[in-house]
Design an enzyme around this catalytic site. Structure first.
Site, short mmCIF file in Angstrom:
data_model
loop_
_atom_site.label_atom_id
_atom_site.label_comp_id
_atom_site.label_asym_id
_atom_site.label_seq_id
_atom_site.Cartn_x
_atom_site.Cartn_y
_atom_site.Cartn_z
N LYS A 36 65.56 -77.48 81.35
CA LYS A 36 66.48 -78.28 80.52
C LYS A 36 67.23 -77.37 79.54
O LYS A 36 66.82 -76.22 79.33
CB LYS A 36 65.68 -79.35 79.77
CG LYS A 36 64.66 -78.79 78.80
CD LYS A 36 63.67 -79.85 78.34
CE LYS A 36 62.63 -79.25 77.40
NZ LYS A 36 61.52 -80.19 77.13
N ARG A 131 56.09 -90.52 70.89
CA ARG A 131 57.52 -90.62 71.24
C ARG A 131 57.62 -91.51 72.49
O ARG A 131 57.31 -92.68 72.42
CB ARG A 131 58.11 -89.21 71.51
CG ARG A 131 57.97 -88.25 70.35
CD ARG A 131 58.75 -86.96 70.58
NE ARG A 131 58.55 -86.40 71.91
CZ ARG A 131 58.96 -85.21 72.32
NH1 ARG A 131 59.61 -84.42 71.49
NH2 ARG A 131 58.73 -84.78 73.53
N TYR A 263 81.97 -62.56 52.64
CA TYR A 263 82.27 -63.73 51.81
C TYR A 263 81.32 -63.84 50.63
O TYR A 263 80.11 -63.65 50.78
CB TYR A 263 82.14 -65.01 52.63
CG TYR A 263 83.24 -65.20 53.65
CD1 TYR A 263 84.57 -65.30 53.27
CD2 TYR A 263 82.93 -65.33 55.00
CE1 TYR A 263 85.57 -65.49 54.20
CE2 TYR A 263 83.92 -65.54 55.95
CZ TYR A 263 85.25 -65.62 55.55
OH TYR A 263 86.22 -65.81 56.47
N MET A 312 81.53 -66.69 60.88
CA MET A 312 81.59 -67.41 62.15
C MET A 312 81.56 -66.45 63.34
O MET A 312 80.89 -66.71 64.34
CB MET A 312 82.86 -68.27 62.19
CG MET A 312 82.92 -69.19 63.38
SD MET A 312 84.44 -70.15 63.42
CE MET A 312 84.19 -71.31 62.10
#
Ligand SMILES: *Cc1c(COP(=O)(O)O)cnc(C)c1O
Length: 372
Positions: A36, A131, A263, A312
């Site tokens: 998965k 669950r 930054y 980023m």
């Protein structure tokens, strides 16, 4: 220097090897390779093929789209969809020939609605995960529903999932055995109704921890990618990490004492030093919180600290005043170079999470190169 900005190399030989390790730990039980979430970030189709050639007998996914992707690539091994399905997804599951998980009478009827092409159903019991799964008081109704759907349903499995199999020391250390006791007694009570159903419970941690939890089949994900389900050193279990994530120094410059990087100027040079720029950032899955957490990468095979704010598309490293690495030098974010290595477990510890999240987070902007 790589031709790519950054790349995740996936060692398929390692996946085959790890499937062998886990199969031996399972003591002869079958192994479902869980692929998965794009094979935990490793690429579902190549990971599935490697796992099957390493001895896995079937595949596990979370969603119907993931099952369809494997079928679209020509993989015809049995597939079980472990997650819940919405209205139209039951039909798509049947059409893709994937087996499904059900824990309510309604789910069983939905699966049976596909008629003669109805998928095999694995009945899931909640033995303490809380669950998905039928609670003890609801098992009888589930079993009757499965029996009542008659010829259009084949109960292919009886399963549960452990909540604490990776927790060997804490106060939850004994909860896995409690779940095992509950599962054994539930299975003993209903197994006769569904001859041929495969009984399965263990994930990677349970497989390594308790051979008696293997039943007919184990469902292994994280371990086949060579990561430790306990968060420690995977080599302790004979597992070989399959993923290595590399980039390069795109810029190197000398900063003077008290000059800042990035930054917010959160990092300032305490002395003149060489600062390297690596063109990988949080958009690639290198989390922004890693820098204040003291993360390191390998530059030229040396461990160096990640400094400044991770942006980023870029991060920066302190190569030190004597740092001799130059533009183009390889940078290893996860993986080995010479005797040094940085594991997904290291990154997880810095990031305050688990290795699963680290490999899953490696973003789609990073090409996967499958080798071996
Ligand atoms: C993801 C998953 C697994 C695999 O767990 P690992 O800890 O990665 O081995 C097994 N069973 C179910 C139901 C899962 O959802």
């Amino acid at each position: 220097m790589s031709a790519e900005r950054a790349v995740a190399r996936i060692d398929l030989g390692a996946i085959r090897h790890n499937v062998g390790v886990m199969s031996r730990a399972a003591g002869g039980a079958r192994l479902m390779a869980v692929v998965k979430a794009a094979g935990y970030g490793h690429g579902a189709v190549p990971a599935a093929r490697a796992a099957l050639s390493g001895g896995a007998s079937c595949l596990g996914v979370a969603t119907v789209t993931e099952a369809e992707e494997l079928r679209g690539a020509g993989i015809d091994a049995p597939i079980l969809i472990l997650g819940p399905l919405t209205g139209g997804e039951w039909g798509r599951a049947a059409a893709s020939g994937a087996e499904v998980t059900a824990w309510t009478p309604e789910g069983v009827r939905r699966a049976a609605a596909a008629g003669p092409s109805a998928p095999g159903v694995h009945l899931k019991l909640d033995t303490g995960m809380g669950r998905l799964g039928a609670r003890p008081e609801d098992i009888a109704a589930l079993v009757e529903a499965a029996a009542a759907t008659g010829e259009h349903i084949r109960v292919a499995g009886l399963m549960t999932h452990f909540a604490t199999s990776d927790d060997t020391a804490g106060e939850n250390a004994s909860f896995m055995s409690e779940q095992l006791v509950r599962f054994r007694s539930a299975v003993a009570a209903i197994r006769g109704r569904f001859p041929g159903a495969v009984v399965h419970a263990a994930n990677s941690a349970a497989t390594l921890r308790d051979p008696s939890a293997a039943f007919d089949m184990v469902r292994c994900g994280i371990s086949i990618y060579g990561c430790s389900p306990f968060g420690g050193d995977p080599s302790e279990h004979g597992l070989r990490p399959a993923m290595s994530w590399t980039s390069y120094l795109a810029s190197v410059k000398t900063l003077r004492s008290r000059e800042s990087v990035g930054y917010g100027r959160v990092w300032r040079a305490a002395r003149g030093t060489r600062v390297g720029l690596v063109p990988v950032g949080y958009a690639d899955g290198y989390a922004r919180c890693l820098s204040p957490a003291g993360a390191q990468v390998l530059a030229g095979g040396r461990r160096v600290p990640v400094i400044g704010t991770i942006s980023m598309d870029q991060l920066t490293v302190d190569l030190g005043p004597e740092g001799a690495e130059t533009v183009g030098e390889e940078v290893v974010l996860i993986g080995a170079r010479g005797p040094e290595r940085i594991t997904a477990e290291d990154v997880a510890a810095w990031r305050g999470t688990i290795n699963y999240e680290v490999t899953c987070a490696v973003g789609p902007r990073i090409p996967r190169v499958h080798e071996g």
